[in-house]
Enzyme design. Structure first.
Site, PDB file in Angstrom:
ATOM      1  CB  THR A  45     -21.947  38.230 -78.023  1.00 38.28           C
ATOM      2  OG1 THR A  45     -22.543  39.302 -78.735  1.00 38.28           O
ATOM      3  CG2 THR A  45     -21.786  38.598 -76.567  1.00 38.28           C
ATOM      4  CG  HIS A  48     -16.589  39.802 -78.832  1.00 37.05           C
ATOM      5  ND1 HIS A  48     -15.489  40.358 -79.425  1.00 37.05           N
ATOM      6  CD2 HIS A  48     -17.648  40.203 -79.566  1.00 37.05           C
ATOM      7  CE1 HIS A  48     -15.868  41.068 -80.486  1.00 37.05           C
ATOM      8  NE2 HIS A  48     -17.179  40.980 -80.596  1.00 37.05           N
TER       9      HIS A  48
END
Ligand code: NAD
Ligand code: ZN
Length: 347
Positions: A45, A48
């Protein structure tokens, strides 16, 4: 505590990259605790958010300190917090739940519709200090290394996914040999699965899986079909348990095709709406497909800690360690795909 500012890794503007900078030390409100970060780990994450992909653009409000996997030491207790002491070694659940919705009231906290993500919807742990609600704090059990404790969030995903269905004596297919996939394979072995296969298209990760668990099958689906894999494993009818940990539609579709009738799939990988599976196989084969989000609060944490204290060993999945000042190197390792877990040291 009289330190006013701290170092933190911040998404300062809506564009790729992250900045190491001085920011104010957060205040400890009633019901919260302040934790001095000792180590943190980088999650997919975070990558990202670093890359500023579509999901991040929709989700992250700048400026924001990112990161949600950590271990640290309590340095301050907010008003009314009595269950912890300054100096306690702790990690924390990164999902902050509302406490009042139907699921929260029923004790199914991981299903709260109003979940707020640490390092996603509010400031995170890539910093010298973090403040979180006391009810999100988890004490690190004795004998667990700081590096492992820094990875609890991801290891918890693996524990939650792997333990969703009884896998003792069962044949397990894991798609995706990322850090969570490999940790899941170790958990399956620890919990008495029969034969375990893990697939990936990345040779580095297949090699890592095989190093960690020499007795499993680690294969590239582009080189060996799952039918051939089953033949090699002497599995006649299909896999009993599937753990989808790649987020690849091709992997999920293929997994569905190779499940035993009555097989059970735990779906952790995040899929796009365009993934199509064979519904006949699901219906006539009586498959169960269970979505998995986060960690059960706090049963997953309890089981994770217990297993770590009774021989579960995931040390080898941590492949890179850097000081926080070298965070760019950590993100580069993640980006390359040639890494397991990447841990940052904050002390
Ligand atoms: P990762 O991206 O590091 O690993 C995924 C792996 O899947 C990669 O090694 C990739 O090469 C491999 N892969 C790609 N295509 C494949 C294919 N066709 N067959 C087999 N493998 C293939 O991710 P991770 O950190 O290990 O996490 C695993 C998955 O879980 C990711 O999809 C992540 O987004 C998701 N996730 C979900 C939650 C949740 O709460 N549901 C939490 C954390 C992570
Ligand atoms: Zn809730």
């Amino acid at each position: 505590m009289n330190q006013q500012t701290m170092k933190a890794i911040v998404k300062t503007e809506p564009k790729p990259g992250l900045t190491l900078m001085d920011v104010p030390v957060p205040k400890t409100e009633p019901g919260q605790v302040k934790i001095r970060i000792l180590k943190s780990a980088i999650c997919g994450t975070d990558l990202h958010i670093y890359n500023w992909d579509e999901w991040s653009q929709r989700t992250i409000k700048t400026p924001q300190i990112i990161g949600h996997e950590f271990v640290g030491e309590i340095v301050e207790l907010g008003g009314g917090v009595t269950q912890y002491n300054v100096g306690d070694l702790v990690s924390g659940e990164g999902h902050i739940v509302c406490g009042t919705c139907r699921n929260c009231m029923a004790g199914r906290l991981h299903l709260c519709k109003y979940t707020i993500g640490v390092g996603v919807n509010r400031d995170g742990c890539f910093a010298e200090y973090i403040v979180i609600p006391a009810r999100n704090v988890v004490r690190v059990a004795e004998g667990i290394s700081l590096d492992i404790a820094a990875c609890f969030d991801a290891l918890g995903n693996a524990v939650h996914t792997a333990l969703k269905f009884d896998l003792t004596g069962e044949d397990v297919l894991i798609t995706g040999a990322g850090p969570i996939g490999i940790m899941s394979a170790i958990i399956c072995r620890h919990c008495g699965a029969k034969k375990i296969a893990i697939t990936d298209i990345n040779p580095y990760r297949l090699k890592l899986a095989k190093e960690v668990l020499p007795d499993i099958w680690a294969v590239n689906p582009n080189e060996i079909s799952t039918s051939k894999l089953m033949h090699d494993m002497d599995i006649k009818e299909g896999f009993d348990i599937g753990l989808e940990m790649s987020g690849s539609g091709a992997a999920f579709t293929d997994m569905v095709e190779h499940m035993e009738n009555g097989g059970k799939i735990s779906l952790l990988g995040i899929h796009s709406g365009s993934t199509l599976i064979n519904w006949d196989k699901v219906v006539f084969g009586g498959l169960t497909i269970q979505g998995i989000y986060g960690r059960e609060m706090f049963d997953t944490w309890y089981k994770m800690m217990s297993m770590l204290q009774t021989g579960l060993n995931v040390e080898k999945v941590i492949t890179h360690r850097f000081d926080y000042t070298d965070f760019e190197k950590g993100f580069a390792a993640m980006k390359s795909g040639e890494s397991g877990k990447v841990v940052l040291n904050w002390t």
